[in-house]
Design an enzyme around this catalytic site. Structure first.
Site, PDB file in Angstrom:
ATOM      1  N   TYR A 162      18.581  89.608   9.439  1.00  0.00           N
ATOM      2  CA  TYR A 162      17.500  90.014  10.334  1.00  0.00           C
ATOM      3  C   TYR A 162      16.364  89.008  10.328  1.00  0.00           C
ATOM      4  O   TYR A 162      15.239  89.311  10.723  1.00  0.00           O
ATOM      5  CB  TYR A 162      17.001  91.419   9.967  1.00  0.00           C
ATOM      6  CG  TYR A 162      17.813  92.492  10.667  1.00  0.00           C
ATOM      7  CD1 TYR A 162      17.323  93.156  11.781  1.00  0.00           C
ATOM      8  CD2 TYR A 162      19.104  92.787  10.253  1.00  0.00           C
ATOM      9  CE1 TYR A 162      18.075  94.116  12.444  1.00  0.00           C
ATOM     10  CE2 TYR A 162      19.866  93.739  10.908  1.00  0.00           C
ATOM     11  CZ  TYR A 162      19.346  94.395  11.999  1.00  0.00           C
ATOM     12  OH  TYR A 162      20.106  95.334  12.675  1.00  0.00           O
ATOM     13  N   GLY A 208      25.063  97.196  16.968  1.00  0.00           N
ATOM     14  CA  GLY A 208      25.486  95.916  16.404  1.00  0.00           C
ATOM     15  C   GLY A 208      25.829  96.024  14.930  1.00  0.00           C
ATOM     16  O   GLY A 208      26.786  95.410  14.450  1.00  0.00           O
ATOM     17  N   ASP A 209      25.040  96.818  14.189  1.00  0.00           N
ATOM     18  CA  ASP A 209      25.332  97.037  12.772  1.00  0.00           C
ATOM     19  C   ASP A 209      26.637  97.801  12.600  1.00  0.00           C
ATOM     20  O   ASP A 209      27.423  97.507  11.696  1.00  0.00           O
ATOM     21  CB  ASP A 209      24.184  97.812  12.115  1.00  0.00           C
ATOM     22  CG  ASP A 209      22.881  97.039  12.157  1.00  0.00           C
ATOM     23  OD1 ASP A 209      22.818  95.943  11.584  1.00  0.00           O
ATOM     24  OD2 ASP A 209      21.923  97.526  12.784  1.00  0.00           O
ATOM     25  N   ARG A 210      26.875  98.780  13.483  1.00  0.00           N
ATOM     26  CA  ARG A 210      28.120  99.538  13.427  1.00  0.00           C
ATOM     27  C   ARG A 210      29.310  98.620  13.704  1.00  0.00           C
ATOM     28  O   ARG A 210      30.346  98.713  13.049  1.00  0.00           O
ATOM     29  CB  ARG A 210      28.071 100.668  14.449  1.00  0.00           C
ATOM     30  CG  ARG A 210      29.349 101.478  14.628  1.00  0.00           C
ATOM     31  CD  ARG A 210      29.587 102.462  13.489  1.00  0.00           C
ATOM     32  NE  ARG A 210      30.217 101.858  12.334  1.00  0.00           N
ATOM     33  CZ  ARG A 210      30.523 102.516  11.226  1.00  0.00           C
ATOM     34  NH1 ARG A 210      30.220 103.815  11.127  1.00  0.00           N
ATOM     35  NH2 ARG A 210      31.105 101.918  10.217  1.00  0.00           N
ATOM     36  N   ALA A 219      29.746  96.185  10.586  1.00  0.00           N
ATOM     37  CA  ALA A 219      30.211  96.899   9.401  1.00  0.00           C
ATOM     38  C   ALA A 219      31.667  97.315   9.544  1.00  0.00           C
ATOM     39  O   ALA A 219      32.462  97.212   8.600  1.00  0.00           O
ATOM     40  CB  ALA A 219      29.329  98.126   9.157  1.00  0.00           C
TER      41      ALA A 219
END
Length: 472
Positions: A143, A257-259, A262
């Site tokens: 980030y 985006g994190d999903r 991951a």
């Protein structure tokens, strides 16, 4: 029995969602007044990626991050520990960075950021980064606040033997060389490469993805394109295009985006191919966004841009040519695919629906009966070209069908000149160029691959039916 370990590396923020209702405008300024009803806190940034990964009971999750010695840092540590995440924290000078979103009826009215400019994390305590050596897979969720740029962290990542998924940030460093998969979004890919972003989303994603793969020395780059899915660029020249499974409309995409990243990292930890990991990631990110849209009208299913009711049956060169002219007159994108389609099955349907999502019309180039016999033998096809063409034309994702007699569709492609030529996923993990790719390049067309459903094929279906008949 020890579970596989996913280690997430990156900057953690404290996210706060303040939900309320707006009934009036402030008397002292032209601004809505939010009457607060509830406040929800959660880890953000790399903390959110770790939290999403920890939802799988099949993996242990650790987080290498930086935490400030303040109330925000303590709250983050508390939430991460409660989720079962082992946290390895570098010291963070200053205060915990926060993102506070003020929302009404699910819509963000204002985002307030706290914490000021990023400050580099302090020195890593002895042994803190040893966890990277035990990882089954690593996700770098950058980030842009310093953890991914930390010299000791980068040195440990370069030595790690586990596959690395790197989710970059425009303000962060480039991935370390050799990552298994980098996952920039389209805006990030355009910014990093300095691309002019001319052409379609697909052409821009393909162009920038290949540039970034070479520039970063990554094994693969998946450019995420929001509602247009993801474009996976590997060593081969033809990308794998993975469309989304549904239209989420105006749903909140925060965290998608994190999903995505991951899920891809977990898939690689489980031994999946990169192409399989990206397909899993697109499906998971889509489901995540749809979950954010809970309570809204049900989305339309993917691959069904128009109702089949009253749909004209376009079969033949004249009908296809007229359709191409109509689409090009309104600056639309013409997509084409090809095959025998002898026994239409769900694998065909998945490919056709994915292809239709790439443009404004889909034309199927269908092998004639003579062409199929030359390719498959005297016992094929089982269904005549007339029946196969009419069945395909009746599908809501197919706009026209053209029958050709040659072994390959090169002749029909030469006059059809599609903007995008689509093939199924046999080449999904790189390799040589597809046979028609050089031809399609002549008019600046693109050749792409879309996923297929494993185990579905006409040949296998026929063999299974023959075996069942013989066993009676």
């Amino acid at each position: 029995m020890t579970k596989p370990l996913l280690v997430v590396v990156g900057d953690t923020l404290l996210d706060r969602d303040v939900d309320g209702e707006v009934h009036r405008i402030a008397p002292d300024a032209p601004a809505p007044v939010l009457d607060e009803k509830s406040v929800r806190e959660r880890p953000g940034g790399a903390g959110l990626a770790a939290l999403l990964a920890a939802g799988s009971d099949d993996y242990d999750v650790a987080l290498v991050t930086a935490l400030a010695p303040d109330a925000g840092g303590a709250r983050l540590s508390e939430m991460l520990t409660a989720a079962g995440i082992a946290t390895y924290a570098l010291p963070l000078p200053g205060v915990t960075p926060q993102k506070i979103r003020l929302r009404a009826r699910g819509q963000v009215l204002l985002r307030l950021d706290r914490g000021g400019a990023a400050q580099p994390p302090g020195d890593a305590p002895d042994g803190l980064l040893d966890v990277l050596g035990s990882a089954t897979a690593i996700l770098v969720s950058d980030y842009g606040r310093g953890v991914a740029a930390h010299p000791a962290v980068r040195a440990a990542l370069e030595k790690a033997s586990a596959p690395i998924v790197w989710d970059p940030h425009p303000n962060g460093p480039p991935p370390v060389p050799g990552v298994a998969l980098a996952t920039p979004n389209l805006a990030e890919a355009v910014k990093v490469t300095g691309d002019a972003a001319h052409g379609t989303t697909l052409s821009t994603a393909q162009r920038t993805g290949h540039k970034l793969r070479e520039h970063w020395r990554a094994r693969a780059v998946a450019v995420t394109c929001g509602g247009d899915g993801a474009v996976l660029c590997q060593a081969g020249p033809t990308p794998l295009v993975v469309p989304v499974g549904a239209d989420a409309g105006d749903a909140d995409t925060c965290g998608a985006g994190d999903r995505f990243a991951a899920t891809a990292a977990l898939a690689l930890a489980g031994g999946a191919l990169v192409s399989e990991a990206v397909q899993d990631a697109v499906a998971a990110a889509t489901a995540y966004v749809l979950g954010n849209a809970a309570g809204s009208p049900a989305p339309a299913s993917a691959g069904s841009p128009a109702s089949a009711e009253g749909k004209p049956e376009r079969v033949g060169a004249d009908a296809a040519g007229q359709l191409v002219a109509e689409v090009r007159e309104r600056n639309g994108v013409v997509v084409a695919t090809g095959g025998c389609f002898d026994l239409l099955h769900t694998g065909h349907l998945a490919t056709l629906r994915a292809a239709r999502q790439l443009g404004d019309c889909l034309i199927v180039c269908l092998n004639s009966d003579d062409s199929v016999r030359g390719l498959k033998g005297p016992d094929r096809p089982l269904n005549s070209q007339t029946d196969r063409a009419r069945l395909l034309a009746a599908l809501d994702c197919v706009d026209a069908v053209v029958i050709f007699d040659e072994p390959t569709p090169e002749a029909v492609l030469s006059w059809l000149r599609p903007d995008v030529w689509v093939k199924g996923g046999d080449y999904a993990d790189g390799g040589p160029s597809l046979p028609e790719a050089e031809l399609v390049k002549r008019w600046d067309g693109q050749t792409v691959i879309v996923p297929y459903l494993d185990g579905r094929s006409t040949t296998k279906t026929i063999a299974a039916a023959q075996a069942a008949t013989a066993g009676r």
